[in-house]
Motif scaffolding. Structure first.
Motif, PDB file in Angstrom:
ATOM      1  N   SER A  29       0.848  -1.189   0.000  1.00 54.10           N
ATOM      2  CA  SER A  29       0.000   0.000   0.000  1.00 54.10           C
ATOM      3  C   SER A  29       0.886   1.242   0.000  1.00 54.10           C
ATOM      4  N   VAL A  30       0.356   2.337  -0.531  1.00 50.74           N
ATOM      5  CA  VAL A  30       1.121   3.580  -0.636  1.00 50.74           C
ATOM      6  C   VAL A  30       0.314   4.701   0.005  1.00 50.74           C
ATOM      7  N   THR A  31       0.829   5.216   1.115  1.00 48.20           N
ATOM      8  CA  THR A  31       0.150   6.256   1.885  1.00 48.20           C
ATOM      9  C   THR A  31       0.941   7.548   1.791  1.00 48.20           C
ATOM     10  N   GLY A  32       0.253   8.645   1.522  1.00 52.79           N
ATOM     11  CA  GLY A  32       0.936   9.929   1.422  1.00 52.79           C
ATOM     12  C   GLY A  32      -0.053  11.077   1.532  1.00 52.79           C
ATOM     13  N   PRO A  33       0.420  12.295   1.361  1.00 52.42           N
ATOM     14  CA  PRO A  33      -0.442  13.465   1.582  1.00 52.42           C
ATOM     15  C   PRO A  33      -1.605  13.539   0.600  1.00 52.42           C
ATOM     16  N   GLU A  34      -2.785  13.667   1.138  1.00 52.11           N
ATOM     17  CA  GLU A  34      -3.973  13.803   0.302  1.00 52.11           C
ATOM     18  C   GLU A  34      -3.859  15.018  -0.613  1.00 52.11           C
ATOM     19  N   ALA A  35      -3.242  16.079  -0.124  1.00 44.64           N
ATOM     20  CA  ALA A  35      -3.127  17.312  -0.904  1.00 44.64           C
ATOM     21  C   ALA A  35      -2.240  17.157  -2.132  1.00 44.64           C
ATOM     22  N   GLU A  36      -1.451  16.073  -2.189  1.00 40.89           N
ATOM     23  CA  GLU A  36      -0.573  15.849  -3.331  1.00 40.89           C
ATOM     24  C   GLU A  36      -0.913  14.556  -4.065  1.00 40.89           C
ATOM     25  N   GLY A  53      -4.685   8.734   0.681  1.00 40.25           N
ATOM     26  CA  GLY A  53      -4.285  10.090   0.994  1.00 40.25           C
ATOM     27  C   GLY A  53      -4.630  10.426   2.432  1.00 40.25           C
ATOM     28  N   VAL A  54      -3.718  11.107   3.131  1.00 42.49           N
ATOM     29  CA  VAL A  54      -3.921  11.374   4.557  1.00 42.49           C
ATOM     30  C   VAL A  54      -3.812  12.861   4.859  1.00 42.49           C
ATOM     31  N   THR A  55      -4.483  13.249   5.938  1.00 47.57           N
ATOM     32  CA  THR A  55      -4.399  14.587   6.516  1.00 47.57           C
ATOM     33  C   THR A  55      -4.182  14.428   8.013  1.00 47.57           C
ATOM     34  N   GLU A  56      -4.112  15.541   8.723  1.00 46.09           N
ATOM     35  CA  GLU A  56      -3.945  15.448  10.178  1.00 46.09           C
ATOM     36  C   GLU A  56      -5.125  14.757  10.849  1.00 46.09           C
ATOM     37  N   ALA A  57      -6.274  14.726  10.188  1.00 42.99           N
ATOM     38  CA  ALA A  57      -7.460  14.092  10.779  1.00 42.99           C
ATOM     39  C   ALA A  57      -7.477  12.575  10.571  1.00 42.99           C
ATOM     40  N   THR A  58      -6.551  12.044   9.790  1.00 40.35           N
ATOM     41  CA  THR A  58      -6.558  10.625   9.457  1.00 40.35           C
ATOM     42  C   THR A  58      -6.112   9.762  10.630  1.00 40.35           C
ATOM     43  N   THR A  73       4.465  14.880   7.739  1.00 40.93           N
ATOM     44  CA  THR A  73       5.434  14.247   8.630  1.00 40.93           C
ATOM     45  C   THR A  73       4.718  13.134   9.380  1.00 40.93           C
ATOM     46  N   PHE A  74       5.384  11.990   9.542  1.00 39.90           N
ATOM     47  CA  PHE A  74       4.779  10.847  10.232  1.00 39.90           C
ATOM     48  C   PHE A  74       5.399  10.690  11.621  1.00 39.90           C
ATOM     49  N   HIS A  75       4.571  10.775  12.647  1.00 35.47           N
ATOM     50  CA  HIS A  75       5.014  10.689  14.041  1.00 35.47           C
ATOM     51  C   HIS A  75       4.428   9.439  14.681  1.00 35.47           C
ATOM     52  N   LEU A  76       5.309   8.599  15.216  1.00 34.06           N
ATOM     53  CA  LEU A  76       4.878   7.415  15.961  1.00 34.06           C
ATOM     54  C   LEU A  76       5.061   7.710  17.448  1.00 34.06           C
ATOM     55  N   PRO A  77       4.030   8.229  18.101  1.00 38.72           N
ATOM     56  CA  PRO A  77       4.194   8.724  19.473  1.00 38.72           C
ATOM     57  C   PRO A  77       4.567   7.644  20.479  1.00 38.72           C
ATOM     58  N   ASP A  78       4.044   6.448  20.315  1.00 39.23           N
ATOM     59  CA  ASP A  78       4.331   5.386  21.279  1.00 39.23           C
ATOM     60  C   ASP A  78       5.759   4.856  21.150  1.00 39.23           C
ATOM     61  N   ASP A  79       6.386   5.127  20.017  1.00 46.00           N
ATOM     62  CA  ASP A  79       7.723   4.605  19.747  1.00 46.00           C
ATOM     63  C   ASP A  79       8.790   5.694  19.747  1.00 46.00           C
ATOM     64  N   GLY A  80       8.372   6.956  19.960  1.00 47.48           N
ATOM     65  CA  GLY A  80       9.332   8.051  20.024  1.00 47.48           C
ATOM     66  C   GLY A  80      10.063   8.296  18.717  1.00 47.48           C
ATOM     67  N   LEU A  81       9.344   8.165  17.583  1.00 51.76           N
ATOM     68  CA  LEU A  81       9.945   8.328  16.267  1.00 51.76           C
ATOM     69  C   LEU A  81       9.187   9.374  15.463  1.00 51.76           C
ATOM     70  N   VAL A  82       9.911  10.138  14.659  1.00 45.99           N
ATOM     71  CA  VAL A  82       9.263  11.046  13.720  1.00 45.99           C
ATOM     72  C   VAL A  82      10.057  11.053  12.419  1.00 45.99           C
TER      73      VAL A  82
END
Length: 266
Positions: A86-93, A103-108, A131-140
């Motif tokens: 699967s290919v996930t990226g900015p909905e705006a692009e 396509g993703v936004t901050e609401a996704t 930008t993709f942030h994984l909060p539980d894993d401390g990664l961005v």
């Protein structure tokens, strides 16, 4: 200067491979040993990514794309065709990223291998950059918005937009590990020293960066705290920087804009 073909970092939950591609790009592979799922952050070069996957007997399930530039998307078609990823990226692009399946936004609401992923909209370099942030894993994964000791060029947005984007990333927890899209740290370090020479933390970091590059080692990941202490683009409040630029009393975004203008000419 040679760079090792990959760097593997063991974590409690993920195996992470930092994979140099093209001249100075990075792809990051995330592998969850429990589920067996593997994801790639950006796809600069299919052959390099496939070789790294094959060497570990991993199958690519997901591609997370930060923005539409070719050096981040050129490998999508081949990787998607080979693995069915699967290919996930900015909905705006969406119209500018071939092969995008989501396509993703901050609401996704997004996740990988059961780990939540927070999408941050970080326009400036491109208008739809995420930008993709994984909060539980401390990664961005910051793509070309925030670099180690630098930030991306502003191609489609404006300085105030880009300042808001890097500020959004800087607001993450201080121990969050940052993976960016390019190995630009040495050049960024030289610029940083020109604008905040008196910063002792920066001096120490530049020495570490020079040693790492001489040894052919990567300079990322970095952390939010380290960037806030040394990256001039996150330090427009510094009296030293403001004095050097003659911008005492200016809003932070104007100091940021001047720094970006100077870096463009460096």
């Amino acid at each position: 200067m040679s760079v090792e073909p990959y760097q593997t970092l063991g974590m409690a939950t993920f195996e992470i491979v930092l994979l140099p591609c093209l001249a100075d790009n990075y792809c990051v592979l995330l592998h969850d040993p429990v589920s067996g799922e593997t994801a790639a952050i950006d796809a600069p070069q299919a052959a390099t990514i496939k070789a790294a996957l094959d060497a570990r007997n991993w199958r690519l399930n997901h591609l997370f794309i930060t923005h539409h530039h070719t050096d981040h998307t050129a490998g999508i078609a081949e990787l998607k065709g080979h693995y069915g990823a699967s290919v996930t990226g900015p909905e705006a692009e969406a119209e500018r990223i071939p092969g995008l399946t989501r396509g993703v936004t901050e609401a996704t609401q997004l996740e990988f291998a059961g780990h939540p992923i927070r999408v941050l909209e970080t326009p400036g370099h491109t208008l739809g950059h995420v930008t993709f942030h994984l909060p539980d894993d401390g990664l961005v994964f910051t793509g070309d918005t925030l670099f180690s000791l630098g930030c991306g060029r502003i191609f489609e947005g404006d300085p105030q937009m880009m300042w808001n984007s890097v500020s959004k990333i800087a607001a993450l927890p201080g121990d969050t590990r940052i993976y960016c899209g390019h190995e630009y740290t040495l050049g960024n370090a030289r610029f940083a020293m020109n604008v905040e020479l008196e910063n002792a933390a920066l001096k120490a970091r530049v020495a570490d960066v020079e040693a790492a590059r001489t040894a052919g080692e990567a300079t990322i990941p970095t952390t939010i705290d380290l960037e806030k202490a040394t990256n001039p683009f996150l330090r427009p409040g510094s009296r030293m920087i403001r004095a050097r630029l003659g911008l005492d009393g200016a809003p932070d975004w104007e100091v940021f804009a001047r720094l970006r203008q100077l870096k463009n000419k460096a």
